[in-house]
Design an enzyme around this catalytic site. Structure first.
Site, PDB file in Angstrom:
ATOM      1  N   TYR A  14       0.848  -1.120   0.117  1.00  0.00           N
ATOM      2  CA  TYR A  14      -0.483   0.126  -0.182  1.00  0.00           C
ATOM      3  C   TYR A  14       0.570   1.057   0.307  1.00  0.00           C
ATOM      4  O   TYR A  14       1.817   0.906   0.619  1.00  0.00           O
ATOM      5  CB  TYR A  14      -0.874   0.030   1.233  1.00  0.00           C
ATOM      6  CG  TYR A  14      -2.137   1.157   0.876  1.00  0.00           C
ATOM      7  CD1 TYR A  14      -3.102   0.201   0.775  1.00  0.00           C
ATOM      8  CD2 TYR A  14      -1.540   1.856   1.778  1.00  0.00           C
ATOM      9  CE1 TYR A  14      -4.564   1.438   0.803  1.00  0.00           C
ATOM     10  CE2 TYR A  14      -2.958   2.940   1.704  1.00  0.00           C
ATOM     11  CZ  TYR A  14      -4.812   2.418   1.223  1.00  0.00           C
ATOM     12  OH  TYR A  14      -5.239   3.445   0.669  1.00  0.00           O
TER      13      TYR A  14
ATOM     14  N   TYR B   7      -5.493   5.423  -6.692  1.00  0.00           N
ATOM     15  CA  TYR B   7      -6.284   5.512  -5.983  1.00  0.00           C
ATOM     16  C   TYR B   7      -7.346   4.340  -5.401  1.00  0.00           C
ATOM     17  O   TYR B   7      -8.601   5.527  -5.514  1.00  0.00           O
ATOM     18  CB  TYR B   7      -5.500   6.430  -5.489  1.00  0.00           C
ATOM     19  CG  TYR B   7      -6.411   6.433  -3.453  1.00  0.00           C
ATOM     20  CD1 TYR B   7      -4.935   6.243  -2.441  1.00  0.00           C
ATOM     21  CD2 TYR B   7      -7.428   7.447  -3.173  1.00  0.00           C
ATOM     22  CE1 TYR B   7      -5.570   6.593  -1.115  1.00  0.00           C
ATOM     23  CE2 TYR B   7      -7.730   7.876  -1.928  1.00  0.00           C
ATOM     24  CZ  TYR B   7      -6.763   6.819  -0.185  1.00  0.00           C
ATOM     25  OH  TYR B   7      -7.540   6.679   0.307  1.00  0.00           O
TER      26      TYR B   7
END
Ligand SMILES: [Zn+2]
Lengths: 407, 320
Positions: free
Chosen positions: A297, A341
């Site tokens: 991430y 995202y």
């Protein structure tokens, strides 16, 4: 699994379908529509019909309820629906929830989804009311009056301490940005397709919150992503090679807050990701050397470095050099810095593509993938494996590229 | 934080405007008069409404009438919140000085009857992205008022939408002076307020007395900050507050550059202070330029008067 002993989840469920909308800056349609499109695309990819689905999982932050997505997708009775909290930290945990339901027979086919118009931000009819300030609000309230106002600033506080502890300069974060953008450059689905950057460009980009620059910060995206989970047995009858869920874990650390865990430890690591890492390694019997590709991430670059250290790919303070040395294929879709995202859900899809052998930046023979969820918040992670080599069940195990086919 | 288009002001402004969603627009409002037959009768006459159900019940569309203060206004002053005033002021600051009501929607869970006394509160429900209409360019702001009667039963909701906009310039009109930049306006928006609830109110009461109060566990003596009802080390709910010495060091810090917020003047430093007592707190740094703050720098507590109602504990740095 618990933090103390291995669980029995590994090897019982698999990801069999992935589907997404396009990733854009203004989707022009509702978040519900995006969710429905993503779920349908994932079911198509899995070779399953809406009628096969009996479970749905999403984020507490998602605006599209499970029942509404079901209604709009033609999904019938649901026996399992669940949501996970803490923003992007929920990503891998949605798959864990699905795997738990499948492994215990609570549900047979579970779809995990996340869809939003994060960029264009058309949130019609949002009606959250602030009454008595909640504990969540109060936690943030210790920072806001002093002008520490943005996610970048909360990450920057730990990043500064990391640089100080290891005698590094902010330019080291550029290695993550350059790696992500290199992969995005060859990924047609990525927002930054065809737009690689250099370390010099990173170092020349403007300050957002020192020590973070513009190119340390992820973009914002409109889009949706869905993931279909079912049993390994059923997965073997479906068209795509299953990505077996070798291990799945959630983690929150002592003294955990959401983005503002300033009051614990030395601020140079991500203890909650350490909780996840310990479980994944113990449950699978795997070690960092067994991992062929990692999707970590990356809303902000410093936390990618800390994750590599928490998982033991390198020593403390060494991650920037590790990334620069290209020792581990990392964020091969371009990450959230480069592709989109999507609160980490697009990273799970990339890990599945790597296991299937269908990534645009394919790691030859990739058989074991690590994928993580949001950092700085309570989080989650997954180990995915090709069928037949999902866990280390004997001493036989190759380094990457040579999956051991022992059951 | 976006990475693309960071220089586009509308996005930054929109982020600030969106932050008002969910905040209170009005609270503690009470109807000036109880629901009553004469007002219902006047309304029906004015509207030409001969429905025989009235005035035994009030016409549902009178909902807002029961919340209005009349020409003299509400005797106790407006129920309008600071948050709503701030939002409107922020829009004024960027040139959206005109306002037009665009539409309203109402729901009526139960009819109002003569004798009902109404109370109301309202929430800022949404702020639209920037829109350009024939009137000009601006933002739609939607508030939702909840009207209650008796012991709090919801009797109606009133959703009210306004367009707060910068009037379109007539053709050939001279170009106006550029609007002042956010942060440099004569009346900058105020800083975010502390988030005070029952678990941390004692800290802010201490600040008002110029005391920096830390909690200490009465069972294991571990000091703790931020304020929480229980001890992170042993779980005990027994604690006392004690006054910190006020000395400490910079444990970490950041320099805020972007995006700008009207209440702050970037670049500025925000520090994580490690107090002598061993706990940390986020705070501002005084006495040292933003580019001279360093980890390990010794600091001393002082209190900063930010505006008429906000005082904050901050730390004065000693440049090496
Ligand atoms: Zn204690």
């Amino acid at each position: 699994m618990s933090a103390r002993k291995p669980d029995t989840l590994g090897g019982r469920a698999a990801i069999v379908g992935i589907g997404a909308t396009e990733f854009s800056k203004d989707s022009g349609r509702s978040e519900l529509k995006l969710a429905v499109e993503a779920v349908q695309a994932a079911l198509d990819d899995a070779g399953l019909a809406p009628a096969d689905v009996d479970g749905l999982v999403t984020f507490t932050m998602d605006t599209s309820p499970e029942i509404t997505v079901a209604q709009a997708c033609g999904i019938g009775d649901l026996t399992f629906f669940s949501r996970v909290h803490y923003g992007g930290g929920a990503a891998c945990a949605t798959v864990q929830q699905a795997a738990l339901a499948v492994a215990t027979g609570v549900a047979e086919v579970v779809v995990c989804y996340r869809a939003f118009n994060e960029r264009s931000g058309r949130r019609f009819g949002s009606g959250v009311e602030h009454r008595e300030p909640s504990a969540e609000g109060a936690a943030l309230g210790w920072s806001l009056p002093f002008g520490l106002l943005t996610p970048a600033s909360w990450v920057a506080m730990a990043a500064q301490r990391y640089l100080y502890a290891y005698g590094l300069k902010p330019e080291v974060f550029g290695h993550v940005a350059v790696t992500d953008r290199r992969h995005a450059a060859t990924n047609p689905a990525a927002y930054f397709h065809g737009k690689p950057i250099t370390l010099a460009e990173h170092a020349a980009s403007r300050w957002i919150v020192e020590p973070l620059r513009l190119l340390d910060c992820c973009q914002e995206t409109d889009g949706g992503q869905a993931i279909v989970v079912t049993s390994v047995e059923r997965a073997r009858d479906l068209p795509r090679p299953p990505a077996v869920i070798t291990a799945a874990a959630q983690g929150a650390g002592r003294g955990q807050e959401q983005m503002t865990s300033f009051y614990r430890d030395d601020l140079t690591g991500l203890p909650e990701m350490g909780v996840v890492a310990g479980q994944l390694w113990r449950a699978s019997g795997l070690t960092p050397a067994d991992i062929d590709v990692a999707i970590l991430y990356d809303h902000f670059t410093p936390f990618v470095l800390m994750q590599l250290e928490e998982f033991g790919f390198c020593g403390r303070g060494e991650a920037a050099g590790f990334v620069a040395g290209d020792a581990l294929p990392l964020n091969t879709h371009g990450g959230q810095l480069g592709e989109a995202y999507l609160h980490g859900m697009n990273g799970i899809a990339e890990a599945v593509r790597q296991i299937r052998g269908s990534s645009v930046n394919q790691v030859p023979g990739a058989a074991r993938a690590l994928v993580t969820a949001g950092t700085g918040v309570p989080t989650s992670g997954l180990l995915l494996g090709a069928d037949g080599c999902h866990a280390r069940v004997s001493a036989v195990s190759g380094r990457r590229g040579a999956p051991s086919l022992v059951i | 934080m976006t990475r693309d288009d960071l220089d586009v002001d509308p996005d930054e402004l929109y982020g600030r405007l969106k932050a008002y969603e969910g905040r209170t627009a009005a609270s503690g409002g009470t109807g000036r008069d109880p629901v009553n037959e004469p007002m219902i009768r006047h309304w029906c006459e004015a509207m030409g409404d001969t429905n025989p159900a009235y005035p035994a019940v009030a016409p549902p569309t009178m909902l807002q009438a029961w919340t209005m203060g009349g020409l003299a206004g509400h005797p106790g002053g407006s129920a309008r919140s600071e948050a709503y005033d701030e939002l409107l002021a922020l829009l004024d600051d960027v040139g959206c000085t005109s306002v037009v009501a665009t539409d309203c929607e109402q729901e009526y869970p139960r009819p109002l009857r003569p004798g009902d006394r109404v109370t109301f509160d309202a929430v800022i429900e949404s702020v639209s992205p920037r829109k350009t209409t024939r009137l000009g360019t601006g933002y739609f702001v939607t508030t939702r008022m909840n009207v209650r009667a008796g012991d709090g039963e919801l009797v109606g909701t009133h959703r009210f939408r306004i367009l707060k906009y910068a009037p379109a310039r007539p053709k050939n009109a001279p170009k106006p002076e550029p609007a002042p930049k956010p942060g440099l306006t004569a009346d900058p928006a105020r800083r975010p307020r502390p988030v005070i609830n029952r678990d941390n109110a004692g800290f802010w009461e201490g600040v008002a007395r110029h005391q920096l109060l830390i909690q200490r566990c009465l069972d294991c003596a571990t000091p703790r900050f931020p304020w929480l009802p229980g001890c992170g080390a042993c779980g005990s709910l027994r604690w006392e507050a004690f006054e910190a010495s006020g000395t400490g060091t910079v444990f970490s810090y950041v320099v805020m550059h972007h995006p700008p917020f009207p209440a702050f003047d970037p670049p500025y430093a925000v520090a994580l202070i490690e107090l002598a007592e061993g706990v940390r707190m986020v705070s501002g740094i005084t006495g040292v330029p933003y580019d001279k703050v360093r980890i390990g720098m010794p600091v001393e507590l002082e209190f900063l008067r930010v505006d008429e109602e906000l005082e904050l504990p901050v730390f004065r740095g000693a440049e090496a």
